[in-house]
Scaffold this motif. Structure first.
Motif: not given
Length: 474
Positions: A215-227
């Motif tokens: 499976l593919k992996l991705y960089p772990r987000p440093a910032d997440r915004q939820v609205a």
């Protein structure tokens, strides 16, 4: 097929040992019933192999004896694909014991896992390596990778990362004759002929048994915004989606829509759920943006998107999560919808996809058509509007008899699916066909498509032992 011979059962049990076989009816029961209790099957044996070699030997014996196999993961499917029929002449092959993470390669951004790995455990293993596996679905604490692959699962992050088909580089598969195809290659470029893995992704176990995957992996987000934003109508949601993608530079991870009725049901079913706003609004969207960079740029992008939406009268009110706990609370308002529908009585569910710009017109048209068929029905349309997948689940009229309402399932489905087809959509966006839509899909696919599917099935599984009666008619 005939009743499974006692000798065959004994041979199969010998492959996995007593610890890997279930024959007691009470112990088998959880493997034989669908999550919504729509189907209850019958089987003489549930096998729980612990290795690919054991799966291969099981399949070889079944091929030799003409014994049908129903592969099963976490059994969270919604179309009956992992449930045996009622005849008792199929064995259930549960992959839950095959749950090892074989390798994690952060430099190549890959993780190699066995089919029985629970999705949440794969997410955790990726996180431990400083990476992200982005598949997110409500059943992630129970569903397994093999089932996710076999149904080409979607979820809430498809908009940014794609569905399971987009997240796989290689597979290991036991074929219907017991041979093992080792396609566990972590390559992003391999232009050496047919891409065989795509035959098995979305095939619901009808062409072979997926035992492992890269499976593919991705960089772990440093910032997440939820609205969470209140909007006037679905048309506003489509426009706000486009605006959010432009403002964020394509960093919108999730974009979910739900109506007022959906929010009210969730607040009734979840004790801690609260309406984020003081006033009532007809529709809402949940927006998530994520980035590999911190520094506040993503927060600014979210604020800008909402502010511009307000100026264009696309947004009536909005709130942005100030912490991870608040973000989870906002997501709970969306993720609680599937379970909360049980409070409303009968719910006739549709998992459909429509080109995103046509989504508002589809909802309006389906609402009008069903009002003529079932006056007083309650429209519940929600889901992944960002990728064109809406769960259109009309609820029974207030006070109606649930059993009588659900008896009209096919009548309602004919109306909804007919509109979906006319608008260039699909009658199954992420749940698959299983046995629920196996025959119905024949009305919407061309004869060429159906014959190609049947030809592939006959070529790989000429004796029809792999999950027979699912996906495609015999």
């Amino acid at each position: 097929m005939n009743e499974i011979a006692r000798g065959t059962i004994e041979r199969l049990i010998a492959v996995v040992g007593p610890q890997g076989a279930i024959t007691d009816p009470d112990d088998m029961a959880p493997y034989l019933v669908e999550w919504r209790d729509k189907w209850r099957g019958k089987s003489a044996l549930v096998l729980r192999p612990s290795s690919t070699a054991e799966v291969a030997e099981i399949v070889r014996i079944c091929a030799e004896t003409g014994t049908a196999i129903v592969p099963q993961g976490g059994n969270t499917g919604l179309v009956g694909g992992s449930i045996p029929f009622e005849g008792g002449d199929e064995i259930v092959l549960s992959l839950g014991r095959m749950n090892r993470v074989r390798a994690v390669d952060p430099l190549n951004d890959t993780i190699t896992v066995e089919a029985g790995c629970v999705l949440a455990d794969v997410q955790a293993a990726a996180d431990e390596a400083g990476r992200l596996f982005p598949m997110r679905i409500a059943s992630e604490g129970t569903c397994q990778i093999g089932g996710n692959l076999s149904t080409n699962a979607g979820g809430t992050a498809v908009l940014r990362y794609g569905n399971m088909r987009d997240l796989v580089l290689g597979l290991e598969v036991v074929l219907p004759d017991g041979r093992v195809w080792n396609g566990l290659r972590g390559l992003r470029k391999d232009n050496t002929g047919y891409d065989l893995k795509h035959l098995f992704i979305g095939a619901e176990g009808t062409l072979g048994v997926i035992t492992a995957a890269v499976l593919k992996l991705y960089p772990r987000p440093a910032d997440r915004q939820v609205a969470f934003a209140a909007i006037p109508n679905p048309e506003a949601a489509v426009e706000l989606l486009s605006l959010a993608k432009d403002v964020s530079g394509g960093q919108v991870t999730g974009f979910e829509i739900l109506p007022r009725l959906g929010l009210e049901l969730v607040m009734k079913s979840l004790p801690d759920a609260r309406d984020p706003f003081g006033d009532l609004h007809p529709w809402y969207v949940l927006i998530e943006m994520s980035s590999g960079e911190g520094g506040g740029a993503l927060r600014e992008a979210m604020e800008t998107a909402l502010a511009r939406g307000y100026e264009k009268e696309l947004v009536a009110d909005a709130t942005i999560a100030e912490s991870e706990a608040q973000a989870q609370q906002l997501w709970a308002l969306r993720e609680g919808l599937s379970e909360s529908q049980k409070l409303a009585g009968g719910s006739i569910k549709h998992d459909v996809s429509i080109p995103v710009p046509k989504m508002p017109a589809f909802i309006a048209r389906a609402d009008r058509a069903l009002e003529e068929v079932i006056p007083g029905f309650r429209s519940l349309a929600f889901g992944h509007i960002g990728d064109g997948n809406v769960h259109y689940n009309p609820l029974q009229p207030e006070g109606a008899d649930a059993e009588a309402y659900l008896a009209r399932w096919q009548e309602v489905a004919d109306v909804v699916h007919g509109i979906v087809h006319e608008m260039g959509g699909s009658i199954s966006a992420e749940h698959g066909l299983g046995r629920l839509k196996r025959d119905e899909v024949r009305r919407y696919k061309s004869e060429v498509e159906l014959e190609l599917m049947a030809s592939i099935k006959r070529m790989l599984d000429p004796d029809n032992i792999m999950n027979p009666g699912k996906v495609i008619s015999p």
